[in-house]
Design an enzyme around this catalytic site. Structure first.
Site, PDB file in Angstrom:
ATOM      1  N   ASN A 115      22.975  -8.606  -1.097  1.00  0.00           N
ATOM      2  CA  ASN A 115      21.799  -9.474  -1.203  1.00  0.00           C
ATOM      3  C   ASN A 115      21.051  -9.603   0.120  1.00  0.00           C
ATOM      4  O   ASN A 115      19.823  -9.483   0.164  1.00  0.00           O
ATOM      5  CB  ASN A 115      22.209 -10.850  -1.723  1.00  0.00           C
ATOM      6  CG  ASN A 115      22.781 -10.775  -3.126  1.00  0.00           C
ATOM      7  OD1 ASN A 115      22.693  -9.727  -3.775  1.00  0.00           O
ATOM      8  ND2 ASN A 115      23.361 -11.860  -3.607  1.00  0.00           N
ATOM      9  N   HIS A 161     -28.211  -8.159  -6.735  1.00  0.00           N
ATOM     10  CA  HIS A 161     -28.245  -7.790  -8.168  1.00  0.00           C
ATOM     11  C   HIS A 161     -28.521  -6.299  -8.363  1.00  0.00           C
ATOM     12  O   HIS A 161     -29.040  -5.889  -9.398  1.00  0.00           O
ATOM     13  CB  HIS A 161     -29.307  -8.588  -8.938  1.00  0.00           C
ATOM     14  CG  HIS A 161     -29.323 -10.048  -8.632  1.00  0.00           C
ATOM     15  ND1 HIS A 161     -28.601 -10.974  -9.338  1.00  0.00           N
ATOM     16  CD2 HIS A 161     -29.954 -10.738  -7.641  1.00  0.00           C
ATOM     17  CE1 HIS A 161     -28.803 -12.184  -8.819  1.00  0.00           C
ATOM     18  NE2 HIS A 161     -29.604 -12.054  -7.778  1.00  0.00           N
ATOM     19  N   SER A 282     -17.771  21.185 -11.170  1.00  0.00           N
ATOM     20  CA  SER A 282     -17.534  21.099 -12.608  1.00  0.00           C
ATOM     21  C   SER A 282     -17.201  22.497 -13.111  1.00  0.00           C
ATOM     22  O   SER A 282     -17.746  23.489 -12.633  1.00  0.00           O
ATOM     23  CB  SER A 282     -18.790  20.574 -13.302  1.00  0.00           C
ATOM     24  OG  SER A 282     -18.787  20.947 -14.668  1.00  0.00           O
ATOM     25  N   LYS A 288     -23.072  20.932 -10.419  1.00  0.00           N
ATOM     26  CA  LYS A 288     -22.427  19.648 -10.150  1.00  0.00           C
ATOM     27  C   LYS A 288     -21.610  19.619  -8.862  1.00  0.00           C
ATOM     28  O   LYS A 288     -20.916  20.558  -8.525  1.00  0.00           O
ATOM     29  CB  LYS A 288     -21.483  19.281 -11.301  1.00  0.00           C
ATOM     30  CG  LYS A 288     -22.176  18.863 -12.587  1.00  0.00           C
ATOM     31  CD  LYS A 288     -22.958  17.561 -12.461  1.00  0.00           C
ATOM     32  CE  LYS A 288     -22.072  16.351 -12.359  1.00  0.00           C
ATOM     33  NZ  LYS A 288     -21.650  15.826 -13.646  1.00  0.00           N
ATOM     34  N   ASN A 290     -19.224  16.507  -7.603  1.00  0.00           N
ATOM     35  CA  ASN A 290     -18.808  15.177  -8.048  1.00  0.00           C
ATOM     36  C   ASN A 290     -18.046  14.407  -6.969  1.00  0.00           C
ATOM     37  O   ASN A 290     -17.253  14.991  -6.236  1.00  0.00           O
ATOM     38  CB  ASN A 290     -17.928  15.296  -9.292  1.00  0.00           C
ATOM     39  CG  ASN A 290     -18.691  15.858 -10.477  1.00  0.00           C
ATOM     40  OD1 ASN A 290     -19.886  15.594 -10.630  1.00  0.00           O
ATOM     41  ND2 ASN A 290     -18.026  16.659 -11.273  1.00  0.00           N
ATOM     42  N   GLU A 295     -14.393   8.035  -6.796  1.00  0.00           N
ATOM     43  CA  GLU A 295     -14.050   7.485  -8.118  1.00  0.00           C
ATOM     44  C   GLU A 295     -12.563   7.143  -8.198  1.00  0.00           C
ATOM     45  O   GLU A 295     -12.171   6.096  -8.722  1.00  0.00           O
ATOM     46  CB  GLU A 295     -14.404   8.494  -9.217  1.00  0.00           C
ATOM     47  CG  GLU A 295     -15.892   8.755  -9.322  1.00  0.00           C
ATOM     48  CD  GLU A 295     -16.177   9.993 -10.154  1.00  0.00           C
ATOM     49  OE1 GLU A 295     -16.156   9.882 -11.386  1.00  0.00           O
ATOM     50  OE2 GLU A 295     -16.401  11.070  -9.588  1.00  0.00           O
ATOM     51  N   TYR A 322      19.748 -15.201  -5.407  1.00  0.00           N
ATOM     52  CA  TYR A 322      19.437 -13.852  -5.858  1.00  0.00           C
ATOM     53  C   TYR A 322      19.564 -13.721  -7.373  1.00  0.00           C
ATOM     54  O   TYR A 322      20.477 -14.267  -7.994  1.00  0.00           O
ATOM     55  CB  TYR A 322      20.382 -12.840  -5.184  1.00  0.00           C
ATOM     56  CG  TYR A 322      20.142 -11.410  -5.634  1.00  0.00           C
ATOM     57  CD1 TYR A 322      19.163 -10.633  -5.039  1.00  0.00           C
ATOM     58  CD2 TYR A 322      20.866 -10.865  -6.697  1.00  0.00           C
ATOM     59  CE1 TYR A 322      18.919  -9.338  -5.476  1.00  0.00           C
ATOM     60  CE2 TYR A 322      20.631  -9.570  -7.140  1.00  0.00           C
ATOM     61  CZ  TYR A 322      19.655  -8.808  -6.522  1.00  0.00           C
ATOM     62  OH  TYR A 322      19.408  -7.538  -6.943  1.00  0.00           O
ATOM     63  N   GLN A 327      15.315  -6.643  -8.180  1.00  0.00           N
ATOM     64  CA  GLN A 327      15.401  -5.196  -7.971  1.00  0.00           C
ATOM     65  C   GLN A 327      14.099  -4.514  -8.388  1.00  0.00           C
ATOM     66  O   GLN A 327      13.777  -3.420  -7.931  1.00  0.00           O
ATOM     67  CB  GLN A 327      16.578  -4.632  -8.773  1.00  0.00           C
ATOM     68  CG  GLN A 327      16.757  -3.146  -8.650  1.00  0.00           C
ATOM     69  CD  GLN A 327      18.126  -2.710  -9.131  1.00  0.00           C
ATOM     70  OE1 GLN A 327      19.122  -2.939  -8.470  1.00  0.00           O
ATOM     71  NE2 GLN A 327      18.177  -2.097 -10.310  1.00  0.00           N
ATOM     72  N   LYS A 330      10.955  -3.109  -5.854  1.00  0.00           N
ATOM     73  CA  LYS A 330      10.805  -1.908  -5.039  1.00  0.00           C
ATOM     74  C   LYS A 330       9.782  -0.913  -5.554  1.00  0.00           C
ATOM     75  O   LYS A 330       8.929  -0.431  -4.798  1.00  0.00           O
ATOM     76  CB  LYS A 330      12.158  -1.237  -4.857  1.00  0.00           C
ATOM     77  CG  LYS A 330      12.987  -1.973  -3.848  1.00  0.00           C
ATOM     78  CD  LYS A 330      14.421  -1.526  -3.870  1.00  0.00           C
ATOM     79  CE  LYS A 330      15.356  -2.693  -3.738  1.00  0.00           C
ATOM     80  NZ  LYS A 330      15.221  -3.749  -4.755  1.00  0.00           N
TER      81      LYS A 330
HETATM   82  N1  ARG Z   1      20.007  -2.909  -5.892  1.00  0.00           N
HETATM   83  C1  ARG Z   1      19.981  -4.306  -5.702  1.00  0.00           C
HETATM   84  C2  ARG Z   1      18.535  -4.817  -5.535  1.00  0.00           C
HETATM   85  O1  ARG Z   1      17.676  -4.035  -5.369  1.00  0.00           O
HETATM   86  C3  ARG Z   1      20.753  -4.690  -4.504  1.00  0.00           C
HETATM   87  C4  ARG Z   1      21.281  -6.087  -4.519  1.00  0.00           C
HETATM   88  C5  ARG Z   1      22.318  -6.213  -5.559  1.00  0.00           C
HETATM   89  N2  ARG Z   1      22.976  -7.471  -5.499  1.00  0.00           N
HETATM   90  C6  ARG Z   1      23.685  -7.939  -6.517  1.00  0.00           C
HETATM   91  N3  ARG Z   1      24.221  -9.071  -6.375  1.00  0.00           N
HETATM   92  N4  ARG Z   1      23.812  -7.265  -7.635  1.00  0.00           N
HETATM   93  O2  ARG Z   1      18.249  -5.957  -5.608  1.00  0.00           O
END
Ligand code: ARG
Length: 463
Positions: A115, A161, A282, A288, A290, A295, A322, A327, A330
């Site tokens: 954690n 505008h 194009s 063209k 573009n 975009e 936690y 998770q 990420k």
């Molecule tokens: N892979 C977990 C995360 O991204 C790591 C932490 C996991 N901790 C736990 N108590 N299961 O959060």
């Protein structure tokens, strides 16, 4: 610990391994492997601290240190084999460390939990991304500044505008974005300062009974200080939310500029020509060219903002400390960061390469009665009319010009005087677009002299 077929890390309590679907939903190694450098860096700092305070022996520390460097080079050389069974980067690294150095590997996780480990890794990763984004922003600002300098006094229509409002200078318009991106950089710097506290040592949630030195690990990892509350340290992701929020605002700024480039590069506007390097053709229409990069930049905003919304939604209502929900932070953070860096690079390249069409800008600047406000101001200044009356007289003159199909400066003096007898020939001086912009000398205004002063200031700031 006795090893069972269930899990090498917590097999003691488990008789059976996970279902395949459980493994699929639970494992994060497919994406959190991107944290390997931060994870190993954190582990090295932790091990050094454990040895420094006497929790592990120097000889165990040295084999851990050596082993972690081996694992690092295996990962960097692409010879490391990741295992989904081992869930995440933390356990993949530790398991491999055990294969490489044997027993001492088992001491690395003393006074630590995944954690505080993952919270530390992600802070380090986001901090690096902020530094990269700050460089990207500075490059983009320099490109805008070069454009501003080249056309500090070129006139163009300013819009409200998307209707012609008043003439402005090209340099002024470019500098508007320099300001926006400076605030984006400021937001990222603020986020960086707040995130720069070290969760390591918070352990699972409550801290630890081992005599650890949190100042030491914090210092070693470049953090200002350790997080002061272990529950907070492992359970908040506000640093990621701040990064995503700042990234989203920055993306929105880029999207607005991208939208302008799309409009400006059209045959109807011809304000700018984008370089071949940042355009596409194009497959069917030979003529063209573009503005695809612009975009895509507009569209990437949705992705970055989407990541922010996703993580806000993950975090809302999570009880301390936690929860595995986190998770899910990420992939959002990784994707948004990648998208932000790519967008900044594409925008900087496009702006640096584009050429503004001075003649088209100037021609458009005088269309749409853009100096009507100058005329009204002249009536106030020279004839002493109240602004409301001046507004009315000018409106009537615009209507006359519109009826005749000409611009304001093309009306004759007699026609002017028909709306207000005191108007003199001098009025024509303020109807030209160059005079119009030159007169707007208030601080922050569009006059070339103001623009040049701002350019000088920015050159100093950006180097
Ligand atoms: N892979 C977990 C995360 O991204 C790591 C932490 C996991 N901790 C736990 N108590 N299961 O959060």
């Amino acid at each position: 610990m006795t090893e069972s077929s269930s899990n090498t890390m917590w097999g003691g309590r488990f008789a059976q391994g996970p279902d395949a679907v459980m493994e699929a939903i639970n494992a994060s190694i497919d994406f959190d492997r991107r944290l390997y450098a931060q994870d190993i860096r954190g582990s090295r700092a932790h091990a050094a601290m454990l040895a420094a305070v006497g929790i592990i022996s120097d000889s165990d520390f040295h084999s851990i240190e050596k082993g972690l460097l081996t694992v690092l080079s295996e990962i960097e050389q692409g010879t490391f084999s990741y295992s989904r069974e081992l869930e995440d980067i933390h356990m993949n690294v530790e398991a491999r460390l055990k294969e490489v150095i044997g027993a001492p590997a088992g001491r690395l996780h003393t006074a630590r939990s995944r954690n505080d480990q993952v919270a530390t890794d992600l802070r380090l990763w986001v901090r690096d991304q902020i530094d990269l984004a700050l460089e990207g922003l500075a490059t983009l600002q320099r490109a805008l500044l070069a454009q501003a300098e080249a056309g500090a006094d070129w006139v163009m229509p300013g819009f409200t505008h998307l209707q012609t409002a008043q003439p402005v200078t090209w340099g002024h318009h470019m500098l508007a974005y320099v300001e926006m991106f400076a605030r984006d950089a400021g937001r990222l710097r603020d986020a960086r300062a707040r995130l720069n506290e070290c969760p390591l040592g918070a352990a699972a949630l409550a801290g630890t009974s081992f005599p650890i030195d949190r100042e030491m690990t914090a210092r070693e990892l470049g953090f200002e200080r350790p997080c002061a509350n272990s529950l907070d340290a492992v359970s908040d992701r506000d640093f990621a939310l701040e990064f995503l929020s700042a990234a989203a605002i920055c993306a929105i700024h880029m999207s607005r500029l991208a939208e302008e480039l799309v409009i400006w590069s059209s045959a109807q506007f011809r304000f700018v020509t984008l370089s071949d390097r940042f355009s596409t053709g194009s497959s069917i229409m030979p003529q063209k060219k573009n503005p695809d990069a612009a975009e895509l930049l507009r569209a990437k905003t949705g992705r970055i903002l989407g990541a922010a919304v996703a993580l806000f939604t993950v975090m809302k209502g999570l009880p301390l400390a936690y929860s595995k929900d986190m998770q899910e932070d990420k992939e959002q953070v990784f994707d948004a960061a990648d998208t932000l860096q790519l967008s900044l690079a594409a925008m900087a390249g496009m702006v640096a390469d584009m050429s503004a069409n001075r003649a088209a800008l100037e021609e458009a600047a005088s269309a749409g009665f853009s100096t009507a406000t100058d005329l009204a101001d002249w009536l106030v200044r020279t004839l002493g009319l109240p602004f409301r009356e001046a507004h009315h007289v000018t409106g009537a003159l615009v209507a006359r010009a519109e009826e005749k199909g000409c611009d304001l400066p093309d009306l004759g003096l007699e026609e002017m005087q028909a709306e207000h007898p005191a108007i003199t020939r001098e009025v024509f001086d303020v109807l030209g677009v160059h005079n119009s912009v030159a007169s707007r000398t208030s601080y922050g205004g569009t006059a070339p002299q103001q623009v040049r002063a701002q350019i000088a200031r920015w050159k100093e700031t950006l180097g």
